[in-house]
Design a protein around this motif. Sequence first.
Motif, PDB file in Angstrom:
ATOM      1  N   MET A  99     -22.411  83.622   2.068  1.00  0.00           N
ATOM      2  CA  MET A  99     -21.376  83.440   3.089  1.00  0.00           C
ATOM      3  C   MET A  99     -21.957  83.705   4.469  1.00  0.00           C
ATOM      4  SD  MET A  99     -17.839  85.593   3.652  1.00  0.00           S
ATOM      5  CE  MET A  99     -18.786  87.055   4.109  1.00  0.00           C
ATOM      6  N   TYR A 100     -21.668  82.800   5.402  1.00  0.00           N
ATOM      7  CA  TYR A 100     -22.147  82.982   6.769  1.00  0.00           C
ATOM      8  C   TYR A 100     -21.454  84.191   7.402  1.00  0.00           C
ATOM      9  CZ  TYR A 100     -23.291  82.072  11.632  1.00  0.00           C
ATOM     10  OH  TYR A 100     -23.745  82.193  12.909  1.00  0.00           O
ATOM     11  N   ARG A 101     -22.246  85.031   8.066  1.00  0.00           N
ATOM     12  CA  ARG A 101     -21.722  86.230   8.723  1.00  0.00           C
ATOM     13  C   ARG A 101     -22.536  86.483   9.980  1.00  0.00           C
ATOM     14  NH1 ARG A 101     -23.031  91.605   9.135  1.00  0.00           N
ATOM     15  NH2 ARG A 101     -21.332  93.137   9.078  1.00  0.00           N
ATOM     16  N   GLU A 102     -21.854  86.693  11.108  1.00  0.00           N
ATOM     17  CA  GLU A 102     -22.555  86.920  12.376  1.00  0.00           C
ATOM     18  C   GLU A 102     -21.732  87.857  13.249  1.00  0.00           C
ATOM     19  OE1 GLU A 102     -24.159  84.417  16.306  1.00  0.00           O
ATOM     20  OE2 GLU A 102     -23.020  83.396  14.730  1.00  0.00           O
ATOM     21  N   GLU A 103     -22.409  88.736  13.962  1.00  0.00           N
ATOM     22  CA  GLU A 103     -21.759  89.562  14.975  1.00  0.00           C
ATOM     23  C   GLU A 103     -22.289  89.162  16.340  1.00  0.00           C
ATOM     24  OE1 GLU A 103     -20.977  94.234  16.303  1.00  0.00           O
ATOM     25  OE2 GLU A 103     -21.843  93.774  14.348  1.00  0.00           O
ATOM     26  N   ARG A 134     -13.218  85.559   0.213  1.00  0.00           N
ATOM     27  CA  ARG A 134     -14.606  85.106   0.130  1.00  0.00           C
ATOM     28  C   ARG A 134     -14.707  83.681  -0.419  1.00  0.00           C
ATOM     29  NH1 ARG A 134     -19.643  87.338   0.337  1.00  0.00           N
ATOM     30  NH2 ARG A 134     -18.696  89.373   0.762  1.00  0.00           N
ATOM     31  N   ASP A 135     -13.906  83.347  -1.423  1.00  0.00           N
ATOM     32  CA  ASP A 135     -14.012  82.005  -1.994  1.00  0.00           C
ATOM     33  C   ASP A 135     -13.646  80.936  -0.963  1.00  0.00           C
ATOM     34  OD1 ASP A 135     -11.414  83.032  -2.129  1.00  0.00           O
ATOM     35  OD2 ASP A 135     -10.865  81.839  -3.879  1.00  0.00           O
ATOM     36  N   TYR A 136     -12.602  81.176  -0.183  1.00  0.00           N
ATOM     37  CA  TYR A 136     -12.231  80.232   0.864  1.00  0.00           C
ATOM     38  C   TYR A 136     -13.354  80.098   1.900  1.00  0.00           C
ATOM     39  CZ  TYR A 136      -7.343  80.051  -0.637  1.00  0.00           C
ATOM     40  OH  TYR A 136      -6.191  79.841  -1.344  1.00  0.00           O
ATOM     41  N   LEU A 137     -13.979  81.221   2.231  1.00  0.00           N
ATOM     42  CA  LEU A 137     -15.048  81.215   3.231  1.00  0.00           C
ATOM     43  C   LEU A 137     -16.288  80.500   2.705  1.00  0.00           C
ATOM     44  CD1 LEU A 137     -14.484  84.880   4.362  1.00  0.00           C
ATOM     45  CD2 LEU A 137     -14.256  82.909   5.872  1.00  0.00           C
ATOM     46  N   GLU A 138     -16.674  80.787   1.484  1.00  0.00           N
ATOM     47  CA  GLU A 138     -17.880  80.181   0.931  1.00  0.00           C
ATOM     48  C   GLU A 138     -17.705  78.686   0.685  1.00  0.00           C
ATOM     49  OE1 GLU A 138     -18.753  82.595  -2.477  1.00  0.00           O
ATOM     50  OE2 GLU A 138     -19.844  84.091  -1.283  1.00  0.00           O
ATOM     51  N   GLN A 139     -16.476  78.265   0.409  1.00  0.00           N
ATOM     52  CA  GLN A 139     -16.198  76.845   0.172  1.00  0.00           C
ATOM     53  C   GLN A 139     -16.028  76.059   1.473  1.00  0.00           C
ATOM     54  OE1 GLN A 139     -12.712  76.923  -2.341  1.00  0.00           O
ATOM     55  NE2 GLN A 139     -13.768  78.140  -3.913  1.00  0.00           N
ATOM     56  N   TYR A 194     -17.065  84.901  10.297  1.00  0.00           N
ATOM     57  CA  TYR A 194     -17.282  84.750   8.860  1.00  0.00           C
ATOM     58  C   TYR A 194     -16.996  83.302   8.475  1.00  0.00           C
ATOM     59  CZ  TYR A 194     -16.609  89.834   9.086  1.00  0.00           C
ATOM     60  OH  TYR A 194     -16.689  91.158   9.417  1.00  0.00           O
ATOM     61  N   GLY A 195     -17.897  82.717   7.696  1.00  0.00           N
ATOM     62  CA  GLY A 195     -17.700  81.358   7.217  1.00  0.00           C
ATOM     63  C   GLY A 195     -18.351  80.330   8.110  1.00  0.00           C
ATOM     64  N   HIS A 196     -18.639  79.160   7.531  1.00  0.00           N
ATOM     65  CA  HIS A 196     -19.406  78.134   8.235  1.00  0.00           C
ATOM     66  C   HIS A 196     -18.595  76.919   8.629  1.00  0.00           C
ATOM     67  CE1 HIS A 196     -19.411  76.936   3.990  1.00  0.00           C
ATOM     68  NE2 HIS A 196     -19.560  75.694   4.412  1.00  0.00           N
ATOM     69  N   ASP A 197     -17.375  76.778   8.083  1.00  0.00           N
ATOM     70  CA  ASP A 197     -16.591  75.575   8.365  1.00  0.00           C
ATOM     71  C   ASP A 197     -15.149  75.826   7.946  1.00  0.00           C
ATOM     72  OD1 ASP A 197     -16.020  73.035   9.223  1.00  0.00           O
ATOM     73  OD2 ASP A 197     -17.193  71.994   7.686  1.00  0.00           O
ATOM     74  N   GLY A 198     -14.296  74.843   8.230  1.00  0.00           N
ATOM     75  CA  GLY A 198     -12.914  74.921   7.791  1.00  0.00           C
ATOM     76  C   GLY A 198     -11.956  75.335   8.889  1.00  0.00           C
ATOM     77  N   LEU A 199     -10.713  75.583   8.493  1.00  0.00           N
ATOM     78  CA  LEU A 199      -9.678  75.991   9.443  1.00  0.00           C
ATOM     79  C   LEU A 199     -10.072  77.292  10.126  1.00  0.00           C
ATOM     80  CD1 LEU A 199      -6.773  75.833  10.632  1.00  0.00           C
ATOM     81  CD2 LEU A 199      -6.048  77.191   8.637  1.00  0.00           C
ATOM     82  N   PRO A 200     -10.180  77.326  11.450  1.00  0.00           N
ATOM     83  CA  PRO A 200     -10.507  78.591  12.126  1.00  0.00           C
ATOM     84  C   PRO A 200      -9.275  79.502  12.178  1.00  0.00           C
ATOM     85  CG  PRO A 200     -11.006  76.666  13.508  1.00  0.00           C
ATOM     86  CD  PRO A 200     -10.123  76.206  12.398  1.00  0.00           C
TER      87      PRO A 200
END
Length: 247
Positions: free
Chosen positions: A1-5, A52-57, A22-28
Motif C-alpha cells: 500500500m502506498y504511504r507517504e508523509e 486496507r483492501d480499498y486502498l490496495e485495490q 495513503y493509497g495510489h488511486d481512487g476516490l480521494p
Amino acid sequence: MYREEITQYSGWLNRDMHMMIYGHDGLPLLAIPTQDSMCHNYEDFGMIDCLRDYLEQGRIRIFVPDTVDRESWSPKEADKGARAARQEQYYRYITDEAMPLILDRTGGRPPMTTGTSLGANHALILFLRRPELFAGVLALSGVYDSDVFFDGWMDETLYMSSPERFLPNMPADHPYISLYNQKPIILCVGQGAWEEDGVRSLRFLQRVFEEKGIRAWCDFWGYDVNHDWPWWFRQMRYFLPIILDNL
C-alpha cells in the motif's frame, strides 16, 4: 500500500503542517482527525488497516492533515475570539493551501470530506462552505453545535464555522443548495454511549436539511452504537460501497 508523509508550510497558520497520504488511486477522501489529533490519527487507531483492501485495490486514497484543535475548539479557558480566528485560519489552510496539493496529487479529482467526532464537524463545515471544491461529505458522530465548545458565545467569525447557525439562515434560492444536491451528503451517529450531543445536533440539522430541500442522508444507528472507533470502522465499511457504487 502506498504511504507517504509530507510537510507543508502554512502561511495561514504560520507553521509547518503535516499530512499523511495513503493509497495510489481512487476516490480521494480528505479525512480530518479526531479532536486534538494529528496526521497519524487514522493509522494509529486502525482506520487505515480497516480500509486496507480499498486502498490496495486503488478504490480510494486518503489524505489526513494535522489539526489545530488545541488552539481553536478545545481550550475553553482561552480567549474565544482568538479561538474562533484560529479555526478560520485552519479552514483557510485546508481550502487555500492543502487543497491545491491534494488536487495536484489526484489529477484534479476533488476529494470527499470525512471525519469522525470533531473531525466530522470539520468535514461538514468544509463541504457546506465550499461545495464547489469538494465531492461530498461523510461525517460520523459529529456534534454540530458550536455552543458545546464555546459555551454559547458567538461572533461573525465563529458563525461561519457553525452550520447550526448559518444553514437555517441560507435563502431557499441560494445556489449552494443546488450544488449540495448534486453530491452525497451522509451524516451518521450512534445512539449509545457519548453520542447524546451528536444525536441532538444531527436531529436539528436533519430538520433544517428538510426545510431547505437539501437531500442529506441522516442515519441514526442503534442504542448499542457508541462514540468509538470500532463503530466508525463498521460505518465506513457500510457507507463506502454505497458511495463508490453511485459515483
